[in-house]
Design a protein around this motif. Structure first.
Motif, PDB file in Angstrom:
ATOM      1  N   GLY A   1      25.371 -26.493   4.988  1.00 20.14           N
ATOM      2  CA  GLY A   1      25.484 -27.010   6.351  1.00 20.14           C
ATOM      3  C   GLY A   1      26.915 -27.267   6.791  1.00 20.14           C
ATOM      4  O   GLY A   1      27.149 -27.893   7.822  1.00 20.14           O
ATOM      5  N   ILE A   2      27.888 -26.760   6.019  1.00 16.93           N
ATOM      6  CA  ILE A   2      29.307 -26.951   6.328  1.00 16.93           C
ATOM      7  C   ILE A   2      29.803 -25.749   7.134  1.00 16.93           C
ATOM      8  O   ILE A   2      29.619 -24.611   6.695  1.00 16.93           O
ATOM      9  CB  ILE A   2      30.120 -27.072   5.011  1.00 16.93           C
ATOM     10  CG1 ILE A   2      29.604 -28.246   4.174  1.00 16.93           C
ATOM     11  CG2 ILE A   2      31.614 -27.169   5.291  1.00 16.93           C
ATOM     12  CD1 ILE A   2      29.934 -28.135   2.692  1.00 16.93           C
ATOM     13  N   PRO A   3      30.432 -25.968   8.294  1.00 18.98           N
ATOM     14  CA  PRO A   3      31.008 -24.827   9.022  1.00 18.98           C
ATOM     15  C   PRO A   3      32.029 -24.127   8.121  1.00 18.98           C
ATOM     16  O   PRO A   3      32.863 -24.803   7.499  1.00 18.98           O
ATOM     17  CB  PRO A   3      31.700 -25.482  10.227  1.00 18.98           C
ATOM     18  CG  PRO A   3      31.149 -26.860  10.321  1.00 18.98           C
ATOM     19  CD  PRO A   3      30.717 -27.248   8.941  1.00 18.98           C
ATOM     20  N   SER A   4      31.953 -22.826   8.039  1.00 15.70           N
ATOM     21  CA  SER A   4      32.742 -22.116   7.033  1.00 15.70           C
ATOM     22  C   SER A   4      33.242 -20.790   7.547  1.00 15.70           C
ATOM     23  O   SER A   4      32.628 -20.187   8.431  1.00 15.70           O
ATOM     24  CB  SER A   4      31.884 -21.860   5.788  1.00 15.70           C
ATOM     25  OG  SER A   4      31.414 -23.072   5.254  1.00 15.70           O
ATOM     26  N   VAL A   5      34.339 -20.352   6.931  1.00 18.66           N
ATOM     27  CA  VAL A   5      34.912 -19.072   7.350  1.00 18.66           C
ATOM     28  C   VAL A   5      35.699 -18.468   6.189  1.00 18.66           C
ATOM     29  O   VAL A   5      36.378 -19.181   5.452  1.00 18.66           O
ATOM     30  CB  VAL A   5      35.799 -19.260   8.618  1.00 18.66           C
ATOM     31  CG1 VAL A   5      36.818 -20.376   8.432  1.00 18.66           C
ATOM     32  CG2 VAL A   5      36.499 -17.969   9.017  1.00 18.66           C
ATOM     33  N   GLY A   6      35.558 -17.169   6.037  1.00 13.00           N
ATOM     34  CA  GLY A   6      36.358 -16.424   5.075  1.00 13.00           C
ATOM     35  C   GLY A   6      37.375 -15.572   5.816  1.00 13.00           C
ATOM     36  O   GLY A   6      37.037 -14.948   6.829  1.00 13.00           O
ATOM     37  N   PHE A   7      38.611 -15.560   5.310  1.00 11.33           N
ATOM     38  CA  PHE A   7      39.685 -14.748   5.899  1.00 11.33           C
ATOM     39  C   PHE A   7      40.121 -13.678   4.913  1.00 11.33           C
ATOM     40  O   PHE A   7      40.367 -13.988   3.736  1.00 11.33           O
ATOM     41  CB  PHE A   7      40.896 -15.623   6.246  1.00 11.33           C
ATOM     42  CG  PHE A   7      40.608 -16.696   7.248  1.00 11.33           C
ATOM     43  CD1 PHE A   7      40.482 -16.372   8.595  1.00 11.33           C
ATOM     44  CD2 PHE A   7      40.449 -18.016   6.852  1.00 11.33           C
ATOM     45  CE1 PHE A   7      40.213 -17.368   9.536  1.00 11.33           C
ATOM     46  CE2 PHE A   7      40.177 -19.009   7.786  1.00 11.33           C
ATOM     47  CZ  PHE A   7      40.054 -18.686   9.125  1.00 11.33           C
ATOM     48  N   SER A   8      40.261 -12.465   5.405  1.00 13.97           N
ATOM     49  CA  SER A   8      40.705 -11.369   4.546  1.00 13.97           C
ATOM     50  C   SER A   8      41.734 -10.526   5.290  1.00 13.97           C
ATOM     51  O   SER A   8      41.570 -10.233   6.482  1.00 13.97           O
ATOM     52  CB  SER A   8      39.518 -10.482   4.151  1.00 13.97           C
ATOM     53  OG  SER A   8      38.519 -11.262   3.518  1.00 13.97           O
ATOM     54  N   PHE A   9      42.756 -10.130   4.557  1.00 12.93           N
ATOM     55  CA  PHE A   9      43.855  -9.354   5.141  1.00 12.93           C
ATOM     56  C   PHE A   9      43.774  -7.938   4.571  1.00 12.93           C
ATOM     57  O   PHE A   9      43.618  -7.765   3.358  1.00 12.93           O
ATOM     58  CB  PHE A   9      45.180 -10.023   4.765  1.00 12.93           C
ATOM     59  CG  PHE A   9      46.409  -9.429   5.393  1.00 12.93           C
ATOM     60  CD1 PHE A   9      46.384  -8.845   6.646  1.00 12.93           C
ATOM     61  CD2 PHE A   9      47.629  -9.478   4.704  1.00 12.93           C
ATOM     62  CE1 PHE A   9      47.537  -8.314   7.218  1.00 12.93           C
ATOM     63  CE2 PHE A   9      48.789  -8.946   5.269  1.00 12.93           C
ATOM     64  CZ  PHE A   9      48.737  -8.363   6.527  1.00 12.93           C
ATOM     65  N   LEU A  10      43.906  -6.942   5.439  1.00 14.77           N
ATOM     66  CA  LEU A  10      43.704  -5.564   5.006  1.00 14.77           C
ATOM     67  C   LEU A  10      44.886  -4.994   4.211  1.00 14.77           C
ATOM     68  O   LEU A  10      45.094  -3.778   4.177  1.00 14.77           O
ATOM     69  CB  LEU A  10      43.404  -4.656   6.211  1.00 14.77           C
ATOM     70  CG  LEU A  10      41.920  -4.508   6.569  1.00 14.77           C
ATOM     71  CD1 LEU A  10      41.328  -5.826   7.029  1.00 14.77           C
ATOM     72  CD2 LEU A  10      41.709  -3.442   7.625  1.00 14.77           C
ATOM     73  N   GLU A  11      45.628  -5.868   3.597  1.00  8.88           N
ATOM     74  CA  GLU A  11      46.778  -5.437   2.792  1.00  8.88           C
ATOM     75  C   GLU A  11      46.558  -6.008   1.387  1.00  8.88           C
ATOM     76  O   GLU A  11      46.430  -7.221   1.229  1.00  8.88           O
ATOM     77  CB  GLU A  11      48.042  -6.008   3.449  1.00  8.88           C
ATOM     78  CG  GLU A  11      49.283  -6.065   2.598  1.00  8.88           C
ATOM     79  CD  GLU A  11      49.879  -4.705   2.357  1.00  8.88           C
ATOM     80  OE1 GLU A  11      50.274  -4.043   3.316  1.00  8.88           O
ATOM     81  OE2 GLU A  11      49.930  -4.312   1.169  1.00  8.88           O
ATOM     82  N   TYR A  12      46.482  -5.108   0.403  1.00  6.65           N
ATOM     83  CA  TYR A  12      46.158  -5.534  -0.951  1.00  6.65           C
ATOM     84  C   TYR A  12      47.326  -6.154  -1.700  1.00  6.65           C
ATOM     85  O   TYR A  12      47.141  -6.945  -2.608  1.00  6.65           O
ATOM     86  CB  TYR A  12      45.680  -4.322  -1.787  1.00  6.65           C
ATOM     87  CG  TYR A  12      44.202  -4.086  -1.685  1.00  6.65           C
ATOM     88  CD1 TYR A  12      43.305  -4.822  -2.462  1.00  6.65           C
ATOM     89  CD2 TYR A  12      43.692  -3.132  -0.818  1.00  6.65           C
ATOM     90  CE1 TYR A  12      41.941  -4.609  -2.366  1.00  6.65           C
ATOM     91  CE2 TYR A  12      42.324  -2.919  -0.711  1.00  6.65           C
ATOM     92  CZ  TYR A  12      41.458  -3.644  -1.486  1.00  6.65           C
ATOM     93  OH  TYR A  12      40.117  -3.443  -1.393  1.00  6.65           O
TER      94      TYR A  12
END
Lengths: 258, 258
Positions: free
Chosen positions: B125-136
């Motif tokens: 029930g925690i607002p959540s977000v994943g961030f990903s950058f298209l550079e490895y």
């Protein structure tokens, strides 16, 4: 001829020596050529993990009578990927996963290696299904779950299902005379409440075992949990498009400044 | 006062020493009290795996200035479970995961430890977000992804979002002058085509490395892949009810004999 050429891929997450996979093999053996590719060790709770940092081993084993079988050092999802690329060299006609020792209803679909293997096959466009029995013990009586697995697999093979069709089937612990059959359901809104068991090692340092209690907060009578509590086998159609379209639509209206 | 009491849980799947998590911590630090609980080793591709067969270790570390930080021997999902039960003893106000070194758009949401950690928090029930950058690369310039992470986190904190709200945000590799902003998207219908790299060890036995090619079969202009190819950061609202309601409805009509 057609029957000989039909290929049924069998996998699981409890490992290739688990009684549940043996029951599943026997259940679907009359329906086509069975090929088994399963983990060489228990992989419960592995979710949709894949193996990136270490290479995989794949070895043929002779533990099921007249059945081609391979054990893999990786996760259930790795097994399905390897089966497709290195063993079958074509799509099987169906992928069946299980029979899992223990429930995979409701939110457990996300943690389950059994269901993730089936989902991986579905992503490949292969009709797939995971079977789980609500009895954990190693020497459980798999006769009812095996019958259900056979019936569902037969039904899927004779139906014209959309590409990527995937089912999560759970079977209750019930006397056959009280069993009420299969029921199409939605995933119950339930979750685990964790309580880590904190201990100290012989050197005095803390460590933690994951434990938890299952909490169903969903009172609907159309859920998998309800069906299982009422002596049905639950059958949830599962998808891998995780987009929350309802929220997307709402935010397109609310967040015009985005 | 309110700001001091707001707790932001930060995690990732590349491990606590990855530059991406450091960039994320700096990005959200002005928004509340940051607590970091992240894996002590790289956990890419771990999906929603949890650790059942072995116990977990959890140790406080001092590697970020004035930030409470813990490293855990388990998966990203284990980190979130431990954070909730053993460190925070309450729900954080938001959980941010990443910034991942590499893309997690389209079907990758299912394999990604970054997204699974965020999903685990959303289940709570925690607002959540994943961030990903298209550079490895390890020494990527995280200034644009950090700006996006800050903007999204701020927006989420000031919005009245439904419980379980979860976003998958991917940031393209683009000059800031060419960046077109955030775009709400659906998950593209794409997949990986595997080609295992077969090798032999010094003893002559075969082993396999998982490799693959990404194939987007979705031509829609409302997908995350399209947005990223057109210099937008993609923002997909994600759900963990995996029920395929459309197929359920269809089969309720087609399978009346069930």
């Amino acid at each position: 001829m057609e029957k000989q050429e039909r290929i049924i891929l069998v996998t699981n997450d409890d490992g290739i020596t688990a009684p549940g996979i043996r029951a599943l093999i026997e259940a679907v053996r009359p329906l086509g050529k069975v090929v088994v590719v399963a983990p060489d060790s228990p992989q419960s709770g592995k979710g949709h993990a894949i193996t990136i940092g270490v290479p995989l081993r794949l070895n043929q084993v002779d533990i099921f009578e007249d059945i081609e079988a391979w054990q893999c050092s990786g996760t259930p999802v790795d097994c399905v990927k390897l089966a497709r690329d290195k063993i079958l060299h074509r799509k099987p006609d169906i992928c069946v996963s299980g029979i899992n020792h223990g429930a995979n209803h409701s939110i457990n679909v996300i943690y389950s290696g059994t269901m993730s293997a089936a989902m991986e096959a579905a992503i490949e466009g292969i009709p797939s299904v995971g079977f789980s029995f609500l009895e954990y013990s190693y020497d459980a009586d798999f006769s009812l779950p095996a019958k259900v697995a056979r019936e569902v697999t037969e039904r899927m093979l004779r139906s014209d299902l959309p590409a990527g069709t995937l089912f999560n089937v759970n079977i209750p612990v019930v006397e056959e005379k009280d069993f009420r059959g299969l029921r199409l359901c939605r995933q119950a809104d339930a979750k685990w409440v964790e309580e880590f068991d904190e201990r100290r090692d012989p050197h005095g340092k803390k460590y933690y075992w994951l434990t938890g209690q299952f909490k169903n907060r969903d009172t609907g009578e159309d859920t998998d949990v309800w069906a299982l509590e009422n002596n049905y086998a639950s059958m949830v159609p599962v998808q891998f498009d995780l987009t929350n379209y309802r929220l997307k639509q709402q935010l397109e209206a609310d967040w015009k400044d985005l």
